[in-house]
Design a protein around this motif. Structure first.
Motif, PDB file in Angstrom:
ATOM      1  N   PRO A  70       0.810  -1.227   0.000  1.00 33.16           N
ATOM      2  CA  PRO A  70       0.000   0.000   0.000  1.00 33.16           C
ATOM      3  C   PRO A  70       0.847   1.283   0.000  1.00 33.16           C
ATOM      4  N   ASP A  71       1.951   1.299   0.768  1.00 40.84           N
ATOM      5  CA  ASP A  71       2.729   2.535   0.831  1.00 40.84           C
ATOM      6  C   ASP A  71       3.413   2.843  -0.503  1.00 40.84           C
ATOM      7  N   VAL A  74       0.691   4.365  -2.697  1.00 41.47           N
ATOM      8  CA  VAL A  74       0.485   5.780  -2.353  1.00 41.47           C
ATOM      9  C   VAL A  74       1.611   6.612  -2.960  1.00 41.47           C
ATOM     10  N   GLU A  95      -3.649  17.210  12.148  1.00 43.53           N
ATOM     11  CA  GLU A  95      -2.745  16.054  12.137  1.00 43.53           C
ATOM     12  C   GLU A  95      -3.176  15.015  11.103  1.00 43.53           C
ATOM     13  N   ASP A  98      -1.907  16.353   7.912  1.00 47.98           N
ATOM     14  CA  ASP A  98      -0.449  16.169   7.866  1.00 47.98           C
ATOM     15  C   ASP A  98      -0.112  14.752   7.411  1.00 47.98           C
ATOM     16  N   LEU A  99      -0.797  13.782   8.013  1.00 47.57           N
ATOM     17  CA  LEU A  99      -0.489  12.387   7.690  1.00 47.57           C
ATOM     18  C   LEU A  99      -0.902  12.027   6.262  1.00 47.57           C
ATOM     19  N   SER A 101       0.038  13.556   3.837  1.00 46.00           N
ATOM     20  CA  SER A 101       1.273  13.715   3.058  1.00 46.00           C
ATOM     21  C   SER A 101       2.443  12.991   3.723  1.00 46.00           C
ATOM     22  N   TYR A 102       2.133  11.915   4.436  1.00 45.42           N
ATOM     23  CA  TYR A 102       3.186  11.149   5.120  1.00 45.42           C
ATOM     24  C   TYR A 102       4.124  10.502   4.113  1.00 45.42           C
ATOM     25  N   ARG A 103       3.551   9.943   3.053  1.00 41.96           N
ATOM     26  CA  ARG A 103       4.359   9.172   2.096  1.00 41.96           C
ATOM     27  C   ARG A 103       4.671   9.966   0.844  1.00 41.96           C
ATOM     28  N   ARG A 106       5.154  15.472   0.883  1.00 38.01           N
ATOM     29  CA  ARG A 106       5.567  16.053   2.158  1.00 38.01           C
ATOM     30  C   ARG A 106       6.250  17.414   1.966  1.00 38.01           C
ATOM     31  N   ARG A 109       3.761  20.256   1.791  1.00 38.56           N
ATOM     32  CA  ARG A 109       2.671  20.059   2.752  1.00 38.56           C
ATOM     33  C   ARG A 109       1.921  21.356   3.054  1.00 38.56           C
ATOM     34  N   ARG A 146      -7.671  14.570   3.139  1.00 39.63           N
ATOM     35  CA  ARG A 146      -6.467  13.813   3.509  1.00 39.63           C
ATOM     36  C   ARG A 146      -5.901  13.090   2.285  1.00 39.63           C
TER      37      ARG A 146
END
Lengths: 233, 288
Positions: A70-71, A74, A95, A98-99, A101-103, A106, A109, A146
């Motif tokens: 999955p990552d 993404v 938050e 924010d998450l 755009s974790y992968r 970023r 952001r 998100r």
């Protein structure tokens, strides 16, 4: 851009998808229709890597993502906004975004956050609030925002209008059209057949894990078979 | 009454170590939803590591702290990723048993290699004191107190403000949503276990100058740490910190009034009281 080629998938020994073939082009809105249990959600989960395809291939932007995690999917540019939203209820709205755009995304952001908040002004008022306290409609907006935070090339929306008031449903479809105008392709899974076909370019009808009907959205909307089974006319 | 204030201060210094051990435990519980039975054994292992760093390499425990912190982080990461996760097939009751098994293996290996002899180290500053005006505090205890609070603050900042911390909290509640934003859940599990294990390594380094090490030493702390975690509220950071300090003070005061050997009675009396009146703990659940 997205090519799903004769994909089979399921849970344990139970097959759900029995050879689905489907395409989404750059900047296209493609609707996937079908009764409950036809395999729409499994199709989405297989594309985003939550479920492993047992046969067939999934290609995205030229890469084979059939066996990707999955990552990695993404990172490749597919954002999946799942049925049931799956936001982080214990985190604040900010938050959660924010998450998103974790992968991927970023580096931009701050800019993407600002853009997401202009699209969803209601979230801007609730940035510091924990996401679990939002209303159903707001949670759905948060889930989509998100997803957009990862700068997707393809956005998968699973039942985005589920549980929303008629006025919000209207708003949701306008929003999906706007997302496409920004250049993002959308794979839209919906129970709301009429409105989906209005904004989609093309559509597929899933029946028992296989595509039973496909074509231009306008053509399908006039199809007597579809009218009979889904529109009750 | 002139003993009261020094007792409280002494209790706070012990409590800070309890808090540090409990923070590691509560982090692992909050994210993985498992009780880590190996926590005490890992503390014991870290105490031995600090002991041998001093006796074999001449490294002071405070100097060894950063090294052990990283080493035990790596150990915890590896244990979760390649032992616990692999052996338990992701099922909670299996994880529980695997950590219990790990504890038995680590404890008995320690007994086999290092025997049950009680060992201590000699440090030149062991008998130095800090004069607070109202009380004299042994220097190593003062360092342990400040060190534990600084580490707790760092952990707090890590979990509250960094992307890693947000991901840890996200995984604690919503695994599938986490996967869909591209968080590798197994990695976050292992990071949490690694950070939790790093906490006991830090506790060990701060503890050793005023304490001893035997293969059974972990139990004394982990029992109090479990109590701290439940007392503060499972998964609550603030609860672990306040709970640890509170238990340290209660223990010291009971020791003062009932006699040194009965100090721990207070801990469990308070524990039973909290369970009766406020079963979710003082601070409820923050992480989970």
């Amino acid at each position: 851009m997205l090519d799903v080629v004769v994909v089979e998938a399921g849970y344990g020994a139970m097959p759900v998808l029995r050879g689905v073939t489907l395409k989404v082009g750059i900047g296209e809105i493609v609707a996937v229709l079908g009764a409950n249990g036809a395999g729409k959600t499994t199709l989405n989960r297989t594309i985003s890597g939550l479920v492993r395809a047992s046969a067939g291939r999934i290609l995205f932007a030229g890469d084979d993502i059939t066996r990707a995690a999955p990552d990695q999917i993404v990172a490749a540019g597919i954002a999946h906004v799942p049925e049931g939203r799956r936001i982080f209820p214990n985190l604040t709205v900010r938050e959660n975004l924010d998450l998103g755009s974790y992968r991927r995304g970023r580096a931009r952001r701050a800019a993407n956050l600002e853009r997401a908040l202009t699209v969803f002004p209601r979230l801007a008022e609730r940035l510091g609030q924990s996401a679990g306290t939002l209303s159903g409609g707001e949670q759905q907006m948060l889930a989509i925002a998100r997803g957009l935070m990862s700068e997707p090339i393809l956005l998968i929306l699973d039942e985005p209008s589920l549980g929303l008031s008629p006025r919000l449903v209207e708003e949701m479809f306008e929003l999906i059209a706007r997302i496409r105008e920004a250049g993002v392709a959308v794979l839209l899974v919906e129970q709301n057949v009429v409105q989906s076909l209005e904004i989609a370019d093309r559509a597929y009808v899933l029946e028992r894990g296989a595509v039973s009907l496909e074509g231009k959205a306008a053509t399908l909307a006039a199809d007597p078979k579809l009218k009979k089974s889904y529109l009750g006319m | 009454m002139s003993l009261l204030l020094p007792s409280i201060i002494n209790g706070l210094t012990t409590g800070a170590i309890y808090a540090l051990v409990a923070l590691g435990l509560t982090l692992i519980y909050g994210v993985l939803h498992i009780i880590n039975f190996a926590h005490g054994s890992l503390l014991m292992l870290a105490l031995y590591a600090a002991f041998f760093a001093k006796t074999l390499l001449g490294l002071d425990p405070y100097a060894a702290l950063p090294v052990l912190l990283l080493g035990f982080f790596a150990l915890g990461y590896a244990l979760q990723r390649w032992v616990i996760d692999w052996a338990s097939h992701g099922r909670d009751q299996n994880i529980l048993l695997v950590t219990l098994g790990l504890a038995l293996v680590i404890d008995n290996l320690a007994l086999f290699f290092w025997t049950s002899t009680t060992r201590t180290i000699d440090v030149p500053y062991a008998f130095e004191v800090v004069d607070l005006g109202v009380a004299l505090v042994p220097l190593p205890r003062a360092i342990a107190f400040v060190g534990a609070l600084v580490l707790a603050a760092l952990l707090w900042a890590l979990v509250g403000w960094t992307d890693l911390g947000k991901a840890i909290r996200a995984v604690a509640r919503e695994k599938e949503g986490a996967r869909l934003v591209g968080i590798r859940v197994e990695h976050i599990y292992a990071m949490s276990f690694g950070i939790g294990t790093a906490c006991v390594a830090a506790a060990a380094c701060l503890l050793l100058p005023t304490f001893y090490v035997t293969p059974q030493v972990g139990y004394a702390f982990v029992l109090v740490a479990f109590t701290t975690v439940v007392l503060g509220g499972m998964g609550s950071f603030l609860g672990a910190l306040v709970g640890g300090l509170l238990l340290g003070v209660v223990e010291a005061l009971c020791g003062l009034f009932l006699g040194e050997s009965l100090g721990q009675i207070g801990i469990f009396a308070l524990f039973i009281l909290v369970l009766l009146l406020r079963p979710t703990g003082l601070f409820g659940a923050r992480l989970a």
